[in-house]
Write an enzyme that holds these catalytic residues in place. Structure first.
Site: not given
Ligand code: NAD
Length: 498
Positions: A175, A280
């Protein structure tokens, strides 16, 4: 102010309930509102996808691949437009935004090979008059839930294989930067994807929970932080869905005494501070082996860090990195920096006072370098996801290896050395999914697979490459008998093949 929409059944559809702010991280201003789908809105999108999926699943794979072929052309055509929209919402530089689109586009290119990748297996004459063959069939309606930090690449990593395999796909993008995913949906329609096969439903936890609770959803691919990855993995698996979740990271780079120190320092600057550390696969921990190596590295890092140009993407292509994504992300990073100081790490480059004239309300964070970091400190244990590089000094190779092995995350890692024996030993023993040898950010190309170990990945298949075709299909094995003696009547014994 712009109000964004969902993309449902081939058109933009306005939200009917809650909305969230989408910021311009460079100025701190709210530039758009994004709708947050209710359970009812998500369910309606899923039902509509389920109604059209069987026809798409029955379309021959070559025709589906042609949609991907055209999609590649359109992504290249609109590269500048996509990169600008991406930078405006995410804050990364334009060359970096183009890289984000490009690394996704390469997975779409890989998916053009779907007819070959979907070919099953065949055994002729497994028994008298018996042939055995296996089919790779689509799962039905599947979903992807993606993070803010690669708003083009990760949605493309999910949607391109899922669609090429004949599934309908529900994308719930971040979002924080939802515009690019909506643009991708428009391009796929232009490329010939039938309406309803890709639904982009914006939202937050309510939309995610609606996906988890919906029985029509057969599989979920998630990328984001580890606590949410674990939550989705546990709930999705309990509901009987196929789930793969990729989480956070703390990537170590080991620098051996024989490494080219200038090369290692350059690599650390790009991998540690590129995209403001919001990758990441960013390197967040440097582990030089030996005091001399550590001192030589620090000596080279400090002037390079002090020269970094931190500015909005509009300031030109020589910008090194831009703002972080939100005020909350900035506060979290600076809070961890304070903890690092309080817990005894030595702050060698202090970016806390960083200010940019004209952008005082933007979410910029100056670069930070910590030395003498130890494994008990919060800045070592937690993912900072910002422009903060930590140096942990190791006395030996075994000690350095142990730091990376013992950390709870296992996404990526790298070693810099001139010694092939050490490099081979490292690649064989390390318990981390992606390994670089004199390569700081070893993101595998589209035709290999991407995935971390330990608390960086949950589920047994990786993203993109051949694994994605396994994840988005299920195998059916057919045993067919066309015996010449069928007229002889029924057989009642469970027989082994002759
Ligand atoms: P996030 O976990 O906050 O959000 C990811 C998704 O989950 C979003 O679509 C969000 O709307 C949803 N979400 C958030 N809170 C939620 C909840 N309580 N319940 C259900 N859904 C929820 O992550 P972010 O801040 O958008 O991204 C950064 C993170 O992603 C970092 O930890 C990074 O390391 C990781 N990442 C990992 C990879 C990989 O391949 N391992 C790649 C890119 C990013």
């Amino acid at each position: 102010m712009q109000t964004l929409s969902h993309w449902i059944n081939g058109q933009h559809v306005k939200g009917t309930g809650r909305h969230a702010d989408v910021f311009n991280p460079a100025t701190g201003e709210v530039q758009a509102q994004v709708p947050l789908a209710s359970t009812a809105e998500m369910d309606a999108a899923i039902n509509a996808a389920a109604a059209v999926q069987p026809k798409w699943g029955a379309t021959n794979p070559q025709r589906r691949a042609r949609v991907m072929m055209e999609f590649v052309r359109l992504l290249n055509r609109d590269m500048d437009k996509l990169a600008e929209a991406l930078s405006r919402e995410h804050g990364k530089t334009i060359p970096d935004a183009k890289g984000d689109v490009q690394r996704g586009l390469e997975v779409v290119e890989f998916c053009i090979g779907a007819p070959h990748l979907l070919k099953g297996e065949f055994t002729d004459s497994a028994g008298p008059g018996i042939d055995m063959y296996s089919l790779r069939q689509p799962l039905g309606v599947v979903a992807g839930i993606t993070p803010f930090n690669f708003p083009a690449m990760i949605p493309l990593w999910k949607m391109a294989p899922a669609l090429s395999c004949g599934n309908a796909f529900i994308l719930k993008p971040s979002e924080r930067d939802p515009s690019v995913p909506l643009m991708l949906a428009e391009l796929l329609q232009e490329a010939g994807l039938p309406d309803g096969i890709l639904q982009v439903v914006n939202g937050d936890k309510e939309a995610v929970d609606a996906i988890l609770d919906n029985e029509t959803i057969q599989a979920i691919g998630f990328v984001g932080s580890t606590p949410i990855a674990q939550y989705i993995y546990a709930r999705g698996c309990a509901a009987g869905k196929r789930v793969q979740c990729f989480g956070g990271a703390k990537n170590h780079m080991i620098i051996m005494p024989d490494a080219d120190m200038d090369q290692a320092a350059d690599a650390l600057i790009g991998a540690g501070f590129g995209a403001a550390g919001e990758r990441c696969m960013a390197i967040s921990v440097a582990v030089p082996v030996g005091e001399k190596t550590a001192d030589a590295l620090i000596e080279r890092l400090i002037p390079r860090i002090e020269k970094l140009k931190v500015a909005p993407y509009t300031a030109g292509n020589d910008v090194d990195y831009g703002p972080v994504v939100t005020a909350a992300a900035k506060a979290n990073i600076l809070g961890l920096v304070e903890k690092g100081i309080a817990q005894g790490a030595k702050l060698v480059v202090d970016g806390r006072d960083f200010k940019l004239q004209g952008y005082e309300d933007g979410f910029f964070v100056g670069p930070h370098l910590f030395d003498h970091v130890t494994p008990d400190m919060d800045i070592y244990r937690k993912e900072i996801f910002g422009p903060v590089l930590c140096q942990v000094r190791a006395k030996s190779y075994e000690e350095a290896l142990g730091y990376a092995m013992d950390h709870e995350y296992g996404n990526g890692t790298a070693i810099f050395t001139r010694d092939g024996d050490t490099a081979r030993n490292f690649a064989n023993r390390i318990n981390i999914g992606m390994v670089g040898i004199n390569v700081p950010i070893p993101v595998p190309l589209a035709y290999h697979t991407f995935g971390g170990w330990k608390k960086s990945g949950f589920g047994d298949l990786n993203q993109h490459g051949p694994d994605s075709f396994r994840f988005y299909t299920r195998t059916k094995t057919v045993t067919a008998r066309w015996p010449s003696g069928i007229r002889q009547g029924g057989e009642f014994n469970f027989k082994a093949m002759d």
